[in-house]
Scaffold this motif. Structure first.
Motif, PDB file in Angstrom:
ATOM      1  N   ARG A 111       1.387   2.778  -3.714  1.00 36.29           N
ATOM      2  CA  ARG A 111       0.265   3.133  -4.592  1.00 36.29           C
ATOM      3  C   ARG A 111       0.211   4.645  -4.814  1.00 36.29           C
ATOM      4  NH1 ARG A 111      -4.927   0.330  -1.870  1.00 36.29           N
ATOM      5  NH2 ARG A 111      -4.133   1.563  -0.110  1.00 36.29           N
ATOM      6  N   ARG A 171      -6.995  -0.349  -7.223  1.00 32.40           N
ATOM      7  CA  ARG A 171      -7.809   0.830  -7.553  1.00 32.40           C
ATOM      8  C   ARG A 171      -7.561   1.955  -6.553  1.00 32.40           C
ATOM      9  NH1 ARG A 171     -10.131   1.623 -12.267  1.00 32.40           N
ATOM     10  NH2 ARG A 171     -12.010   2.593 -11.414  1.00 32.40           N
ATOM     11  N   HIS A 172      -7.052   1.641  -5.381  1.00 34.45           N
ATOM     12  CA  HIS A 172      -6.694   2.601  -4.320  1.00 34.45           C
ATOM     13  C   HIS A 172      -7.827   3.593  -4.036  1.00 34.45           C
ATOM     14  CE1 HIS A 172      -3.438   5.277  -2.288  1.00 34.45           C
ATOM     15  NE2 HIS A 172      -4.288   4.720  -1.437  1.00 34.45           N
ATOM     16  N   TYR A 173      -8.774   3.125  -3.260  1.00 37.44           N
ATOM     17  CA  TYR A 173      -9.954   3.932  -2.953  1.00 37.44           C
ATOM     18  C   TYR A 173      -9.712   4.852  -1.760  1.00 37.44           C
ATOM     19  CZ  TYR A 173     -12.378   0.798  -6.105  1.00 37.44           C
ATOM     20  OH  TYR A 173     -12.765   0.091  -7.213  1.00 37.44           O
ATOM     21  N   GLU A 174     -10.274   6.027  -1.858  1.00 37.26           N
ATOM     22  CA  GLU A 174     -10.285   6.924  -0.707  1.00 37.26           C
ATOM     23  C   GLU A 174     -11.398   6.521   0.245  1.00 37.26           C
ATOM     24  OE1 GLU A 174     -10.295  11.685   0.433  1.00 37.26           O
ATOM     25  OE2 GLU A 174     -10.704  11.045  -1.624  1.00 37.26           O
ATOM     26  N   PRO A 200      -8.557   1.055   1.888  1.00 34.99           N
ATOM     27  CA  PRO A 200      -8.922   2.434   1.544  1.00 34.99           C
ATOM     28  C   PRO A 200      -8.521   3.392   2.663  1.00 34.99           C
ATOM     29  CG  PRO A 200     -10.824   1.288   2.379  1.00 34.99           C
ATOM     30  CD  PRO A 200      -9.722   0.255   2.317  1.00 34.99           C
ATOM     31  N   LYS A 201      -8.564   4.667   2.332  1.00 35.04           N
ATOM     32  CA  LYS A 201      -8.276   5.675   3.349  1.00 35.04           C
ATOM     33  C   LYS A 201      -9.376   5.710   4.392  1.00 35.04           C
ATOM     34  CE  LYS A 201      -6.937  10.551   3.746  1.00 35.04           C
ATOM     35  NZ  LYS A 201      -6.711  11.816   2.990  1.00 35.04           N
ATOM     36  N   SER A 205       0.809  -1.225   0.000  1.00 32.91           N
ATOM     37  CA  SER A 205       0.000   0.000   0.000  1.00 32.91           C
ATOM     38  C   SER A 205       0.837   1.266   0.000  1.00 32.91           C
ATOM     39  CB  SER A 205      -0.946   0.008   1.211  1.00 32.91           C
ATOM     40  OG  SER A 205      -0.216   0.134   2.423  1.00 32.91           O
ATOM     41  N   ALA A 225      -4.928   8.265  -3.219  1.00 30.81           N
ATOM     42  CA  ALA A 225      -6.300   7.773  -3.310  1.00 30.81           C
ATOM     43  C   ALA A 225      -7.232   8.872  -3.797  1.00 30.81           C
ATOM     44  CB  ALA A 225      -6.768   7.265  -1.949  1.00 30.81           C
ATOM     45  N   PHE A 248      -7.625  -3.524  -4.437  1.00 30.97           N
ATOM     46  CA  PHE A 248      -6.452  -2.908  -3.796  1.00 30.97           C
ATOM     47  C   PHE A 248      -5.754  -1.952  -4.763  1.00 30.97           C
ATOM     48  CE2 PHE A 248      -1.820  -3.026  -3.358  1.00 30.97           C
ATOM     49  CZ  PHE A 248      -1.664  -2.492  -2.087  1.00 30.97           C
TER      50      PHE A 248
END
Length: 363
Positions: A21, A95-98, A118-119, A18, A24, A93
């Motif tokens: 990346r 796609r790195h979502y907020e 995600p964040k 992570s 996000a 993973f």
């Protein structure tokens, strides 16, 4: 417990990766329920730009025509081997979502969110949540949802945004228009009857349909049958005992799911049990008569001003809730209506019909 152990093994790998990346920015909404629940979940689609969804395959018909949605992931595409589930976890993973909003928590979906890292992540703690699922909610924003909480309120509480005065729901934006467009008579008072429901315990009995049809035939109107080809059996049973006048316009099995909203929005009234079509009609300010049957309306219901909800007269209800619903029942008297309810239906339709006639005369 399987996903708890799997997460314990994989978490260090995802956590290390992570850190490499990009920033996000996206939001993911996860809803693994059927049509009505998906329509209600759509209030979140306007909450953030750049939405992705992880949904049931039945709702893919809506999502693929929705300008608010970027990427669509379908649960059924990954329900085979463990390798396929890990592939989905890795895809989310990367796609790195907020933000990830999980509306239908279970062990698999909680595992996927944890792997996505995600964040911000939020989910519902419901009356159906199992103990081992709670242990997978570590680090989540938890919104407690009881049977007396309106799902719309609980869904919105997953965000950190101020609550709006009213929720804006729609299965897609803009509304998909089939070609050719549905041909309906603009001068006719049109009543849509959705005969069946995905859960058969929500199917209205024959005698109750006949009572309502006798009320509707007092008004010059068009009756439009909505549903799947299987619902022909329900209509055949009704017409064994009653012949509607005038004849109905049957759309049973003739519309694709994405075509249903454009057809329903032309109606002046929609009648059904707690079915997906009722929630679609609610999006477009169509008047609704809804028979609650086994369902608990304080938890989820159409919220339009022109809505008549008829509670069940059975002493055994409520039996069906959003996160805990039976699919077989011995009780068969769930939808019987009494004289007072028949009078309420007549008064409701009378006002709708008068308002419709007034709108025509003002054109």
């Amino acid at each position: 417990m399987f996903y708890n152990l799997l997460l314990w093994l994989l978490y260090p790998l995802f956590w290390t990766a992570s850190h490499f990346r990009p920033p996000a920015s996206k939001t993911l909404v996860i809803q693994n329920a059927k049509i009505g629940d998906y329509v209600n979940a759509s209030i979140l689609f306007n909450a953030h730009p750049a939405q992705d969804v992880l949904i049931s395959s039945v709702n893919q018909a809506f999502a693929k025509h929705d300008s608010r949605i970027q990427a669509i992931f379908v649960f059924e595409d990954y329900r085979g081997s463990l390798l396929e589930k890990l592939k989905l976890a890795t895809t989310l993973f990367l796609r790195h979502y907020e933000n990830i909003y999980l509306l239908s928590p279970n062990a698999l979906s909680l595992f996927l969110v944890q792997c996505a890292m995600p964040k911000h992540k939020a989910t519902l703690l419901t009356y159906a949540t199992k103990r081992y699922e709670k242990s997978l909610m570590r680090g989540f924003k938890i919104v407690k949802h009881s049977k007396d909480d309106l799902t719309l309120d609980s869904y919105w509480s997953l965000t950190s945004l101020p609550r709006p005065k009213s929720y804006q729901k729609s299965p897609f934006e803009p509304c998909y228009q089939p070609k050719p467009s549905p041909l309906t008579n603009p001068k006719a008072f049109k009543i849509a009857l959705s005969l069946g429901a995905g859960n058969r315990i929500k199917n209205i009995d024959t005698q109750t349909w006949i009572k309502m049809l006798k009320i509707f035939e007092k008004f010059p109107s068009e009756l439009h049958l909505m549903g799947t080809a299987k619902d022909e059996e329900i209509w055949s049973e009704i017409t064994r005992f009653f012949s509607p006048n005038p004849p109905v316009i049957s759309m049973l099995g003739k519309l694709k799911l994405e075509e249903v909203p454009s057809y329903l929005k032309e109606m002046q009234l929609h009648v059904s049990s707690d079915s997906g079509n009722a929630y679609i009609a609610d999006c477009y300010d169509v008047a609704i008569i809804l028979l609650a049957g086994p369902c608990y309306m304080p938890e989820q219901r159409p919220t339009g001003e022109r809505t008549l909800i008829l509670d069940s007269n059975s002493p055994f209800v409520p039996l069906s809730f959003i996160f805990k619903a039976p699919y077989t029942l011995k009780e068969t008297q769930l939808f019987k209506i009494n004289i007072s309810q028949e009078q309420n239906i007549h008064a409701f339709v009378t006002k709708l019909y008068k308002d419709f006639q007034s709108s025509l005369s003002s054109l």
